[in-house]
Motif scaffolding. Structure first.
Motif, PDB file in Angstrom:
ATOM      1  N   GLY A   1      33.673 -37.170  11.627  1.00 43.25           N
ATOM      2  CA  GLY A   1      34.896 -37.730  11.327  1.00 43.25           C
ATOM      3  C   GLY A   1      35.424 -38.400  12.954  1.00 43.25           C
ATOM      4  N   ILE A   2      35.647 -39.609  12.911  1.00 40.83           N
ATOM      5  CA  ILE A   2      35.839 -40.026  13.980  1.00 40.83           C
ATOM      6  C   ILE A   2      37.342 -41.518  14.662  1.00 40.83           C
ATOM      7  CG2 ILE A   2      33.963 -42.420  14.559  1.00 40.83           C
ATOM      8  CD1 ILE A   2      34.507 -42.094  17.634  1.00 40.83           C
ATOM      9  N   THR A   3      38.011 -40.865  14.942  1.00 43.90           N
ATOM     10  CA  THR A   3      39.359 -41.970  15.116  1.00 43.90           C
ATOM     11  C   THR A   3      39.652 -43.021  16.223  1.00 43.90           C
ATOM     12  OG1 THR A   3      40.576 -40.894  13.562  1.00 43.90           O
ATOM     13  CG2 THR A   3      41.458 -42.222  14.231  1.00 43.90           C
ATOM     14  N   ALA A   4      38.750 -44.104  16.266  1.00 49.72           N
ATOM     15  CA  ALA A   4      39.095 -45.011  17.235  1.00 49.72           C
ATOM     16  C   ALA A   4      40.813 -45.141  17.903  1.00 49.72           C
ATOM     17  CB  ALA A   4      38.249 -45.737  17.411  1.00 49.72           C
TER      18      ALA A   4
ATOM     19  N   ILE B   1      45.509 -39.169  11.140  1.00 45.47           N
ATOM     20  CA  ILE B   1      44.114 -39.305  10.185  1.00 45.47           C
ATOM     21  C   ILE B   1      43.675 -37.569  10.296  1.00 45.47           C
ATOM     22  CG2 ILE B   1      41.758 -39.472  10.303  1.00 45.47           C
ATOM     23  CD1 ILE B   1      43.139 -42.853  11.296  1.00 45.47           C
ATOM     24  N   ARG B   2      43.047 -36.859   9.401  1.00 49.19           N
ATOM     25  CA  ARG B   2      42.825 -35.770   9.691  1.00 49.19           C
ATOM     26  C   ARG B   2      40.830 -35.415   9.035  1.00 49.19           C
ATOM     27  NH1 ARG B   2      46.573 -32.017   7.724  1.00 49.19           N
ATOM     28  NH2 ARG B   2      48.179 -32.795   7.246  1.00 49.19           N
ATOM     29  N   THR B   3      40.276 -35.105   9.802  1.00 51.26           N
ATOM     30  CA  THR B   3      38.777 -34.404   8.877  1.00 51.26           C
ATOM     31  C   THR B   3      39.073 -32.740   8.569  1.00 51.26           C
ATOM     32  OG1 THR B   3      37.850 -34.033  10.741  1.00 51.26           O
ATOM     33  CG2 THR B   3      37.796 -35.912  10.260  1.00 51.26           C
TER      34      THR B   3
ATOM     35  N   GLN C   1      36.952 -32.736  15.579  1.00 53.67           N
ATOM     36  CA  GLN C   1      38.022 -33.670  15.166  1.00 53.67           C
ATOM     37  C   GLN C   1      37.586 -34.600  16.363  1.00 53.67           C
ATOM     38  OE1 GLN C   1      41.511 -31.509  13.544  1.00 53.67           O
ATOM     39  NE2 GLN C   1      41.427 -33.958  12.488  1.00 53.67           N
ATOM     40  N   ILE C   2      37.131 -35.413  16.694  1.00 50.41           N
ATOM     41  CA  ILE C   2      36.457 -36.464  17.117  1.00 50.41           C
ATOM     42  C   ILE C   2      37.666 -38.162  17.259  1.00 50.41           C
ATOM     43  CG2 ILE C   2      34.896 -38.201  18.329  1.00 50.41           C
ATOM     44  CD1 ILE C   2      32.949 -35.952  17.779  1.00 50.41           C
TER      45      ILE C   2
ATOM     46  N   VAL D   1      44.022 -31.486  14.014  1.00 50.09           N
ATOM     47  CA  VAL D   1      45.149 -32.231  14.373  1.00 50.09           C
ATOM     48  C   VAL D   1      44.503 -33.388  14.056  1.00 50.09           C
ATOM     49  CG1 VAL D   1      43.994 -33.475  16.425  1.00 50.09           C
ATOM     50  CG2 VAL D   1      43.663 -31.644  16.600  1.00 50.09           C
ATOM     51  N   LEU D   2      46.068 -33.550  14.177  1.00 53.93           N
ATOM     52  CA  LEU D   2      45.900 -35.136  13.024  1.00 53.93           C
ATOM     53  C   LEU D   2      46.027 -36.622  14.762  1.00 53.93           C
ATOM     54  CD1 LEU D   2      49.340 -34.511  12.336  1.00 53.93           C
ATOM     55  CD2 LEU D   2      47.287 -34.213  10.739  1.00 53.93           C
ATOM     56  N   LEU D   3      44.978 -37.343  14.104  1.00 55.85           N
ATOM     57  CA  LEU D   3      45.010 -38.507  15.633  1.00 55.85           C
ATOM     58  C   LEU D   3      45.318 -39.853  14.043  1.00 55.85           C
ATOM     59  CD1 LEU D   3      41.725 -36.904  13.971  1.00 55.85           C
ATOM     60  CD2 LEU D   3      41.469 -37.094  16.550  1.00 55.85           C
ATOM     61  N   ILE D   4      46.577 -40.024  15.430  1.00 59.23           N
ATOM     62  CA  ILE D   4      47.056 -40.813  15.567  1.00 59.23           C
ATOM     63  C   ILE D   4      47.275 -42.216  15.729  1.00 59.23           C
ATOM     64  CG2 ILE D   4      49.613 -41.593  14.803  1.00 59.23           C
ATOM     65  CD1 ILE D   4      50.468 -39.005  15.535  1.00 59.23           C
TER      66      ILE D   4
END
Ligand code: FAD
Length: 344
Positions: free
Chosen positions: A134-137, A166-168, A174-175, A151-154
């Motif tokens: 996954g990726i969170t931009a 967001i997490r995968t 995790q990107i 890791v939580l990508l906020i």
């Protein structure tokens, strides 16, 4: 399909604990590692400390690039992996991306961070897609779930009215990407020690070829580095409106920028767009002229110290968010301001 099978056989997605370390992929510019990439060492350090892992910089560049590793170490990387190759002299997203994928398959990082610059925005999805993760931009923050170690990508979705975490959970790495200036540049600590690892990777031939390079003359400071910004929106009505803004900006020692509507109208180039799909800026003074103050615009000026709005509509959303507002037609106010400033 072959690629997918290769990755799935190498990629024990149900065992995230096999993946370690937080990577920051360096984007190279004429000065070295770009400031935007170096800023990513700030969240990388925080995530790595929470996970008890290391921060690893990754440099894929032409021969001689290993000397750039020192700055990454002095700004917080514990280790820097360097791949040097003639084929990396020009930037091609598929070529650099393939190198990052190769290295990821070998080292299995738990997190990969890219700066959300034009290059980062094409490379990060390339790497994520090839690794089937996954990726969170455009993250605005990162955290770690202490129980799962995800890791939580906020980031703020839906016009910044909420924050999504967001997490995968079953995929690694995790990107995430974050825009320039969202995180501060870590202090340089001269003499800080770290490991520099040279890797031999044969980059593929690029799918495209660079035929010509035309340099657009840029005498101005880029907006993300400017201390004073005079920004125009659709309310200017015509491209000539920007000439008046330019005069005001130069008297204040600043630069001009614009809203997406101004960019869409062709009144100002895209690299001067402020906001969600433009750039985040952090000037001391941001003067918004004929800009309504949409959430997508304001997300780019959160770090501005003072916002002054010039708008004919007292109910425009920007009036509530600005530190000072002038409810007036810019065609009257700006020439008057210019006249006053010229007298000083
Ligand atoms: P408008 O909203 O039309 O506002 C014009 C303002 O000018 C009005 O408030 C009006 O009262 C005022 N005005 C009119 N005449 C005068 C005058 N003579 N003197 C003074 N004031 C006057 N927008 C961005 O800016 N940046 C982004 O990065 C961005 N990303 C987006 C991403 C997505 C996914 C989406 C859906 C939208 C995005 N937008 C972005 C667009 C955003 O939603 C707004 O449409 C845009 O910001 C509005 O631009 P504006 O304020 O220039 O125009």
């Amino acid at each position: 399909r072959v690629e997918c099978e290769k990755i799935c056989s190498l990629w024990p997605c149900e065992q995230p604990e096999e993946f370690r370390n937080v990577w920051v992929v360096a984007e190279l510019d004429e000065q070295g590692v770009s400031e935007a990439s170096l800023q990513m060492l700030t969240p990388a350090r925080r995530i790595a400390d929470k996970l008890g892992e290391s921060v690893v910089g990754v440099i894929a560049g032409p021969p001689g690039s290993s000397q750039l590793a020192v700055e990454m170490v002095e700004r917080g990387a514990d280790e820097v992996i360097v791949v040097e190759h003639e084929r990396l002299s020009e930037y091609y997203p598929d070529v650099v991306g393939s190198v990052i994928v190769e290295l990821s398959l070998k080292y299995k990082p738990s997190v990969i961070l890219f700066a959300a610059t034009a290059r980062g925005r094409e490379m990060a999805p390339y790497v994520a897609n090839t690794l089937k993760t996954g990726i969170t931009a455009d993250c605005t923050d990162f955290d770690v779930d202490p129980k799962t170690r995800d890791v939580l990508l906020i980031r703020p979705p839906f016009s910044a009215i909420m924050l999504a975490y967001i997490r995968t959970p079953f995929r690694r790495p995790q990107i995430g990407t974050a825009r320039p200036n969202v995180f501060p540049l870590p202090e340089r600590q001269p003499g800080r020690q770290g490991r520099i690892v040279r890797e031999e990777v044969e980059p593929p031939e690029p799918m495209a070829r660079l035929v010509n390079r035309v340099r657009i003359p840029r005498s101005e400071v880029p907006i993300e580095k400017a201390e004073v910004i005079v920004s125009g929106g659709r309310g200017l009505g015509t491209p000539e409106g920007f000439r008046v803004l330019e005069e005001l900006a130069s008297l204040l020692g600043g630069v001009i920028a614009g809203s997406r509507k101004a960019v869409d109208a062709g009144w100002i180039p895209p690299e001067r767009q402020v906001g969600q799909t433009g750039k985040s800026v952090k000037p001391i003074l941001y003067i918004a002229v004929g800009i309504s103050g949409s959430a997508q615009h304001m997300v780019g000026v959160r770090e501005a110290r003072r916002i002054v709005a010039i708008n004919i509509d007292e109910n425009a959303p920007i009036i509530r968010q600005a530190d000072y507002s002038l409810i007036a037609d810019y065609r009257e106010v700006i020439p008057a301001l210019i006249e006053e400033l010229r007298r000083l």
